[in-house]
Structure formats: C-alpha cells, structure tokens
Design a protein around this motif. Structure first.
Motif, short mmCIF file in Angstrom:
data_model
loop_
_atom_site.label_atom_id
_atom_site.label_comp_id
_atom_site.label_asym_id
_atom_site.label_seq_id
_atom_site.Cartn_x
_atom_site.Cartn_y
_atom_site.Cartn_z
N LEU A 191 61.50 68.22 58.10
CA LEU A 191 60.17 67.89 58.60
C LEU A 191 59.67 66.62 57.94
CD1 LEU A 191 58.49 71.42 58.52
CD2 LEU A 191 59.26 70.17 60.54
N ALA A 192 58.91 65.84 58.70
CA ALA A 192 58.22 64.67 58.16
C ALA A 192 56.81 65.11 57.75
CB ALA A 192 58.19 63.56 59.20
N CYS A 193 55.98 64.18 57.36
CA CYS A 193 54.65 64.51 56.80
C CYS A 193 53.82 65.42 57.70
CB CYS A 193 53.87 63.22 56.53
SG CYS A 193 54.55 62.28 55.15
N ASP A 194 53.65 65.07 58.96
CA ASP A 194 52.84 65.89 59.86
C ASP A 194 53.47 67.26 60.07
OD1 ASP A 194 51.10 63.77 60.07
OD2 ASP A 194 51.69 63.22 62.11
N GLY A 195 54.79 67.31 60.13
CA GLY A 195 55.49 68.58 60.29
C GLY A 195 55.33 69.47 59.06
N LEU A 196 55.35 68.85 57.89
CA LEU A 196 55.14 69.62 56.65
C LEU A 196 53.74 70.22 56.62
CD1 LEU A 196 56.90 67.18 54.16
CD2 LEU A 196 57.68 69.49 54.77
N ALA A 197 52.76 69.45 57.08
CA ALA A 197 51.38 69.96 57.14
C ALA A 197 51.27 71.11 58.13
CB ALA A 197 50.42 68.84 57.51
N LEU A 198 51.94 70.98 59.27
CA LEU A 198 51.93 72.03 60.29
C LEU A 198 52.60 73.30 59.73
CD1 LEU A 198 51.02 72.32 63.27
CD2 LEU A 198 53.34 71.65 63.92
N ALA A 199 53.68 73.13 58.99
CA ALA A 199 54.38 74.27 58.39
C ALA A 199 53.49 74.96 57.36
CB ALA A 199 55.69 73.82 57.76
N SER A 200 52.81 74.19 56.54
CA SER A 200 51.90 74.77 55.56
C SER A 200 50.80 75.55 56.25
CB SER A 200 51.30 73.68 54.67
OG SER A 200 52.28 73.15 53.83
N ARG A 201 50.26 74.98 57.31
CA ARG A 201 49.21 75.67 58.08
C ARG A 201 49.71 76.97 58.68
NH1 ARG A 201 46.58 72.39 62.79
NH2 ARG A 201 47.29 73.98 64.20
N ALA A 202 51.00 77.03 59.01
CA ALA A 202 51.60 78.25 59.57
C ALA A 202 51.91 79.28 58.49
CB ALA A 202 52.87 77.90 60.35
N GLY A 203 51.75 78.90 57.22
CA GLY A 203 51.97 79.84 56.14
C GLY A 203 53.33 79.75 55.47
N VAL A 204 54.10 78.70 55.76
CA VAL A 204 55.42 78.54 55.16
C VAL A 204 55.26 78.10 53.71
CG1 VAL A 204 57.62 77.27 55.27
CG2 VAL A 204 56.45 77.94 57.38
N GLY A 205 56.00 78.74 52.83
CA GLY A 205 55.97 78.39 51.42
C GLY A 205 56.97 77.30 51.06
N GLU A 206 58.19 77.44 51.54
CA GLU A 206 59.25 76.49 51.19
C GLU A 206 59.49 75.53 52.36
OE1 GLU A 206 62.44 78.35 48.49
OE2 GLU A 206 61.89 79.96 49.90
N THR A 207 58.50 74.68 52.60
CA THR A 207 58.54 73.77 53.76
C THR A 207 59.71 72.80 53.70
OG1 THR A 207 57.00 72.27 52.64
CG2 THR A 207 56.04 73.92 54.13
N GLU A 208 60.13 72.44 52.49
CA GLU A 208 61.21 71.45 52.34
C GLU A 208 62.56 72.00 52.80
OE1 GLU A 208 61.32 74.05 48.83
OE2 GLU A 208 59.68 73.04 49.85
#
Length: 168
Positions: free
Chosen positions: A32-49
């Motif tokens: 994921l790039a920056c916006d995707g990482l933010a979207l993942a965090s918003r979805a509740g993902v802990g290990e976005t990387e």
C-alpha cells in the motif's frame, strides 16, 4: 455433498490453499502507498505494512476437486465477486478496482488479524456463510459497513496513492 459434515476434512485443505495463495501475493503483490495505508488503518488493520495487493484477471480458486465442488456448492465466488482477501493478501479483479472495494477487503484483513490469521478466520467465515448465506454473514456485513462511501469510480487511474499499480 453435505458441507457441514465435510467441513472437518475440507477446512485444513482450504486453509493450506489460502496460505499458499497468500504467500504468492506476498511475493507478487504491491504494498500500500500512503493513501492506502490510511484506508487500511481506518478499516482497523494493525499491520498495514504486511498488506499486498494483487490485481488479477480472475480471482484465485482452489484446484482441489473436492474443495472446488464445495466452494461452488456453498456459493462462494459468484460471478460478481471482485475481491478476495486471504490474510494480508488482497486480490482484486482488474477493471473493478475502487477505493470502496479496497476498503471492504481491508476490513477483511482486520478481521483476519483479529482471528489470528487464516487458520483462525476461515473456519468462522465459512460457517457463517453456510449458516446465514454470503450476503447476511456477519463478517461480510461488517466489511460492508466499513466500505469507504463516495468512491464509486472503479477505474484504476482514479486510485493514485493507494498502491503501486505497475502490475496492470
């Protein structure tokens, strides 16, 4: 085939298949790039990387004949399915990639994390689909509630900043 009776023998094979596909996505997919990482965090993902996105012509399906029959009988992968999540691997069908679809799948990533991974998630998910049907399965309803509204554009060109799309 009575799927409920067959689950004890099918689930280990389904888990092995899902883990193999997740490993493939980890090798071939894009982070994921920056916006995707933010979207993942918003979805509740802990290990976005750890998330990898793989855009494919067709979603992966099991080759194992018994597993394939069970998938078909249970109604998994109807023709309108555009995404599949297996752990931290997200498969999206090309031509159907959108922020809304990605955010739905990212919520499934969070669900996998909460369940402890593929081996913890799949048995619960499969039982829910068998009991309630795909659309009414609680994990699917939860993922739909976390979809990013207002992102109806399904063209990949509309997704800058979410993930590297070099594989399209």
């Amino acid at each position: 085939m009575n799927l409920a009776d067959a689950l004890p023998s099918l689930l280990p094979r389904a888990i092995a298949w899902a883990e193999a596909e997740a490993r493939r996505a980890a090798r071939e997919g894009e982070p994921l790039a920056c916006d995707g990482l933010a979207l993942a965090s918003r979805a509740g993902v802990g290990e976005t990387e750890r998330i990898r996105i793989l855009v494919v012509d067709e979603l992966p399906r099991p080759d194992d004949p018994a597993l394939s029959d069970a998938v078909r009988e249970a109604g998994f992968f109807p023709p309108e399915t555009i995404g599949l999540t297996l752990g931290h691997a997200v498969f999206l069908r090309g031509g159907h990639v959108s922020r809304r679809a990605l955010s739905h799948e990212l919520r499934h990533v969070a669900q996998y994390e909460k369940a402890g991974g593929i081996a913890g998630f799949l048995p619960v998910y499969v039982r829910q689909v068998l009991e309630f049907g795909y659309a009414a399965a609680p994990l699917e309803e939860d993922a739909r509630r976390h979809e990013a509204d207002g992102f109806a554009d399904s063209s990949a060109a509309a997704l800058p900043g979410l993930f590297n799309q070099s594989n399209q």
